[in-house]
Enzyme design. Structure first.
Site, short mmCIF file in Angstrom:
data_model
loop_
_atom_site.label_atom_id
_atom_site.label_comp_id
_atom_site.label_asym_id
_atom_site.label_seq_id
_atom_site.Cartn_x
_atom_site.Cartn_y
_atom_site.Cartn_z
N THR A 15 -23.32 -10.09 -4.14
CA THR A 15 -23.10 -9.40 -5.41
C THR A 15 -23.10 -7.88 -5.24
OG1 THR A 15 -25.45 -9.36 -5.98
CG2 THR A 15 -24.19 -11.29 -6.68
N ASP A 16 -22.58 -7.22 -6.26
CA ASP A 16 -22.60 -5.76 -6.28
C ASP A 16 -23.81 -5.27 -7.07
OD1 ASP A 16 -21.93 -6.11 -8.98
OD2 ASP A 16 -19.83 -5.56 -8.69
N GLN A 17 -23.87 -4.01 -7.35
CA GLN A 17 -25.01 -3.42 -8.03
C GLN A 17 -25.19 -3.97 -9.45
OE1 GLN A 17 -24.84 0.83 -8.13
NE2 GLN A 17 -27.04 1.05 -8.46
N VAL A 20 -22.77 -8.89 -10.11
CA VAL A 20 -21.53 -9.65 -10.17
C VAL A 20 -21.04 -9.87 -8.74
CG1 VAL A 20 -19.10 -9.56 -10.91
CG2 VAL A 20 -20.91 -8.73 -12.43
#
Length: 139
Positions: A15-17, A20
């Site tokens: 996931t990203d920050q 997501v």
């Protein structure tokens, strides 16, 4: 039409920050699905490579529909969209746990000799595999 399914537990590292799933991970999941459908049909890609052949991607297209987040489990559905003399097109749907479509994709592969990257027909080197793809292809 034959559809193979496999589950993917979403890991934090994917996931990203914002929590997501980072977009490039969907490509990895499609490859997991492609490997799974080959296995489900009774064939072995590693043996194909051991015999001196590889199947590079020549086109990949993906459409993102609804974000998947850390902690969820995705289902990757894979099928043979089209199979011709030199190309195999795989279709994919990546689904949320409730069945909502997160992404759809296709990948187009050719089969080549590893030593010189010259295209070769799957029918020539594995007629049974080729016949199965012809039988179950969507189009």
């Amino acid at each position: 039409m034959y559809i193979s399914e496999t589950k993917v537990d979403i890991r934090y590292a994917e996931t990203d920050q914002m929590g997501v799933v980072y977009h490039a991970n969907y490509l990895i999941w499609c490859e997991i699905g492609r490997s799974k459908i080959i296995q489900d049909l009774g064939f072995n890609y590693a043996e194909l490579e051991a015999d001196g052949y590889v199947s590079p991607v020549i086109d990949f297209s993906i459409q993102y529909k609804a974000a998947i987040r850390y902690g969820q489990t995705a289902t990757v559905r894979t099928w043979i969209e089209e199979h011709t003399k030199l190309r195999s097109t795989y279709g994919y749907e990546i689904l949320h746990e409730d069945g909502t479509v997160a992404a759809t994709a296709t990948s187009v592969h050719i089969l080549v000799k590893k030593e010189n990257f010259r295209p070769v027909s799957l029918k020539k080197i594995n007629p049974e595999w080729d016949a199965k793809y012809v039988e179950i292809a969507r189009t």
